[in-house]
Design a protein around this motif. Structure first.
Motif, PDB file in Angstrom:
ATOM      1  N   PRO A  75       2.494 -64.459 -35.762  1.00 54.25           N
ATOM      2  CA  PRO A  75       2.030 -65.220 -34.555  1.00 54.25           C
ATOM      3  C   PRO A  75       2.778 -65.000 -33.248  1.00 54.25           C
ATOM      4  N   LEU A  76       2.593 -63.958 -32.732  1.00 54.49           N
ATOM      5  CA  LEU A  76       3.511 -63.604 -31.468  1.00 54.49           C
ATOM      6  C   LEU A  76       3.072 -64.502 -30.195  1.00 54.49           C
ATOM      7  N   ASN A  77       4.017 -65.078 -29.359  1.00 55.36           N
ATOM      8  CA  ASN A  77       3.597 -65.637 -28.276  1.00 55.36           C
ATOM      9  C   ASN A  77       3.735 -65.056 -27.085  1.00 55.36           C
ATOM     10  N   LEU A  78       4.220 -63.660 -27.112  1.00 57.97           N
ATOM     11  CA  LEU A  78       4.287 -62.794 -25.812  1.00 57.97           C
ATOM     12  C   LEU A  78       4.359 -61.371 -26.320  1.00 57.97           C
ATOM     13  N   LEU A  79       3.780 -60.470 -25.693  1.00 56.75           N
ATOM     14  CA  LEU A  79       3.536 -59.060 -25.726  1.00 56.75           C
ATOM     15  C   LEU A  79       4.246 -58.430 -24.773  1.00 56.75           C
ATOM     16  N   GLN A  80       5.191 -57.097 -25.412  1.00 55.62           N
ATOM     17  CA  GLN A  80       6.043 -56.558 -24.130  1.00 55.62           C
ATOM     18  C   GLN A  80       5.630 -55.025 -24.421  1.00 55.62           C
ATOM     19  N   PHE A  81       5.206 -54.612 -22.977  1.00 59.86           N
ATOM     20  CA  PHE A  81       4.747 -53.206 -23.205  1.00 59.86           C
ATOM     21  C   PHE A  81       5.785 -52.171 -22.588  1.00 59.86           C
ATOM     22  N   LEU A 101       9.355 -51.512 -16.871  1.00 63.00           N
ATOM     23  CA  LEU A 101       9.400 -50.303 -16.017  1.00 63.00           C
ATOM     24  C   LEU A 101      10.751 -49.630 -15.992  1.00 63.00           C
ATOM     25  N   ARG A 102      10.886 -48.394 -16.043  1.00 65.68           N
ATOM     26  CA  ARG A 102      11.811 -47.670 -16.599  1.00 65.68           C
ATOM     27  C   ARG A 102      12.252 -47.210 -15.151  1.00 65.68           C
ATOM     28  N   MET A 103      13.400 -47.239 -14.723  1.00 69.34           N
ATOM     29  CA  MET A 103      13.925 -47.205 -13.056  1.00 69.34           C
ATOM     30  C   MET A 103      14.076 -45.764 -13.106  1.00 69.34           C
ATOM     31  N   LYS A 104      13.228 -44.769 -12.936  1.00 62.48           N
ATOM     32  CA  LYS A 104      13.314 -43.713 -12.680  1.00 62.48           C
ATOM     33  C   LYS A 104      13.888 -43.511 -11.117  1.00 62.48           C
ATOM     34  N   PRO A 105      14.798 -42.680 -10.669  1.00 62.68           N
ATOM     35  CA  PRO A 105      15.178 -42.580  -9.479  1.00 62.68           C
ATOM     36  C   PRO A 105      14.250 -42.804  -8.393  1.00 62.68           C
ATOM     37  N   GLU A 106      13.075 -42.031  -8.557  1.00 63.88           N
ATOM     38  CA  GLU A 106      11.955 -41.956  -7.569  1.00 63.88           C
ATOM     39  C   GLU A 106      11.080 -43.096  -7.472  1.00 63.88           C
ATOM     40  N   LEU A 107      11.376 -44.130  -8.210  1.00 66.61           N
ATOM     41  CA  LEU A 107      10.328 -45.259  -8.650  1.00 66.61           C
ATOM     42  C   LEU A 107      10.608 -46.341  -7.542  1.00 66.61           C
ATOM     43  N   ASP A 108       9.403 -46.862  -6.859  1.00 62.30           N
ATOM     44  CA  ASP A 108       9.333 -47.790  -6.118  1.00 62.30           C
ATOM     45  C   ASP A 108       9.215 -49.255  -6.997  1.00 62.30           C
ATOM     46  N   PRO A 109      10.052 -50.088  -7.273  1.00 55.01           N
ATOM     47  CA  PRO A 109       9.876 -51.027  -8.282  1.00 55.01           C
ATOM     48  C   PRO A 109       8.710 -52.235  -7.619  1.00 55.01           C
ATOM     49  N   VAL A 110       8.796 -52.444  -6.539  1.00 52.19           N
ATOM     50  CA  VAL A 110       7.645 -53.386  -5.895  1.00 52.19           C
ATOM     51  C   VAL A 110       6.422 -52.774  -5.934  1.00 52.19           C
ATOM     52  N   ILE A 122       8.148 -58.945 -15.064  1.00 54.96           N
ATOM     53  CA  ILE A 122       8.247 -57.529 -15.313  1.00 54.96           C
ATOM     54  C   ILE A 122       9.702 -57.443 -15.728  1.00 54.96           C
ATOM     55  N   LEU A 123       9.987 -56.332 -16.726  1.00 56.14           N
ATOM     56  CA  LEU A 123      11.223 -55.920 -17.293  1.00 56.14           C
ATOM     57  C   LEU A 123      11.610 -54.741 -16.508  1.00 56.14           C
ATOM     58  N   LEU A 124      12.737 -54.733 -16.032  1.00 57.70           N
ATOM     59  CA  LEU A 124      13.487 -53.436 -15.628  1.00 57.70           C
ATOM     60  C   LEU A 124      14.407 -52.859 -16.364  1.00 57.70           C
ATOM     61  N   ASP A 125      14.279 -51.574 -16.815  1.00 51.21           N
ATOM     62  CA  ASP A 125      15.011 -50.903 -18.000  1.00 51.21           C
ATOM     63  C   ASP A 125      15.651 -49.712 -17.080  1.00 51.21           C
ATOM     64  N   ALA A 126      16.845 -48.986 -17.912  1.00 47.07           N
ATOM     65  CA  ALA A 126      17.067 -47.917 -17.565  1.00 47.07           C
ATOM     66  C   ALA A 126      16.245 -46.717 -17.990  1.00 47.07           C
ATOM     67  N   TYR A 127      16.328 -45.770 -17.171  1.00 48.61           N
ATOM     68  CA  TYR A 127      15.474 -44.444 -17.541  1.00 48.61           C
ATOM     69  C   TYR A 127      16.145 -43.225 -18.182  1.00 48.61           C
ATOM     70  N   ARG A 128      15.791 -42.894 -19.382  1.00 48.81           N
ATOM     71  CA  ARG A 128      16.193 -41.448 -19.921  1.00 48.81           C
ATOM     72  C   ARG A 128      14.911 -40.873 -20.226  1.00 48.81           C
ATOM     73  N   LYS A 129      14.821 -39.601 -19.679  1.00 49.96           N
ATOM     74  CA  LYS A 129      13.731 -38.811 -20.118  1.00 49.96           C
ATOM     75  C   LYS A 129      13.321 -38.669 -21.617  1.00 49.96           C
ATOM     76  N   GLY A 130      12.151 -39.278 -21.766  1.00 46.47           N
ATOM     77  CA  GLY A 130      11.583 -38.973 -23.427  1.00 46.47           C
ATOM     78  C   GLY A 130      12.224 -40.150 -24.100  1.00 46.47           C
ATOM     79  N   VAL A 131      12.514 -41.340 -23.627  1.00 43.30           N
ATOM     80  CA  VAL A 131      13.120 -42.176 -24.322  1.00 43.30           C
ATOM     81  C   VAL A 131      12.526 -43.803 -23.711  1.00 43.30           C
TER      82      VAL A 131
END
Length: 215
Positions: A75-81, A101-110, A122-131
């Motif tokens: 019984p999940l209340n919330l989904l996180q993709f 959203l993974r914060m790639k250097p070129e990403l415009d978060p807005v 919106i969850l902002l997370d660090a970016y590492r290629k392939g992870v």
């Protein structure tokens, strides 16, 4: 300030986090993660925790059939993709969701946030290629949009020692931690969990005082 403890793998850690004041718990349904849980594990955790705690399921580009199977048994209340899911994909399950959203250097978060108008946050997370997450890396907190009108959850490399600085720098609505409060992958450290939540709430109180003073 809301706090989510992610990567919960057992009832003991779930109850520990709730007792420490966590608002939400994260269950990882991603086989490549060391914090991945089975349906039986997830159902057991769900039965044990208070109904007032937001039980969140984390998925990474999961097949819809797999996700529906999880929803039938947990019984999940919330989904996180956390993958490359589109907004139509996310909303098809008829559950509240947040999009990472993974914060790639070129990403415009807005701009990226605008692609998910019906996301609850919106969850902002660090970016590492392939992870897709859980790297323990941080990113430049000054990149977090201010006054976006969207609830923002800050993640990526947070721990009891830096969460206060992160909150004061980025001003998020919530923080999300996994590895930063662990004794080992998938096993939470009680002292770190409590210290993290105390530091987050203290920083949020300080921030509110500053806002009131400015007004």
């Amino acid at each position: 300030m809301r706090v989510k403890i992610c990567g919960i793998t057992c009832v003991e850690d779930a109850l520990l986090a709730v007792d420490a004041g966590a608002d939400a718990l994260g269950l990882v349904f991603y086989p490549s993660s060391p914090r991945n849980v089975s349906l039986d594990q997830a159902a057991e955790i769900a039965r044990a925790v208070s109904p007032f705690v937001v039980l969140t399921g984390l998925f990474v580009d999961a097949h819809p059939q797999q996700l529906e199977q999880v929803l039938e048994q947990v019984p999940l209340n919330l989904l996180q993709f956390h993958g490359d899911e589109t907004a139509p994909y996310c909303r098809q399950f008829r559950r509240p969701y947040i999009k990472a959203l993974r914060m790639k250097p070129e990403l415009d978060p807005v701009e990226a946030m605008a692609a998910y108008p019906d996301a609850r946050g919106i969850l902002l997370d660090a970016y590492r290629k392939g992870v897709p997450g859980g790297t323990g890396d941080t990113f430049d907190w000054q990149r977090v949009p201010q006054n976006s009108g969207r609830p923002i959850i800050l993640a990526g490399g947070l721990n009891p020692d830096n969460v206060a600085q992160a909150i004061l720098s980025a001003g998020p609505d919530a923080v999300d931690v996994s590895g930063g409060v662990e004794a080992a992958p998938g096993k939470k450290d009680a002292r770190k969990v409590r210290a993290f939540i105390r530091a987050a709430r203290s920083a949020a109180a300080t921030q509110n005082l500053h806002k009131e003073f400015e007004q």
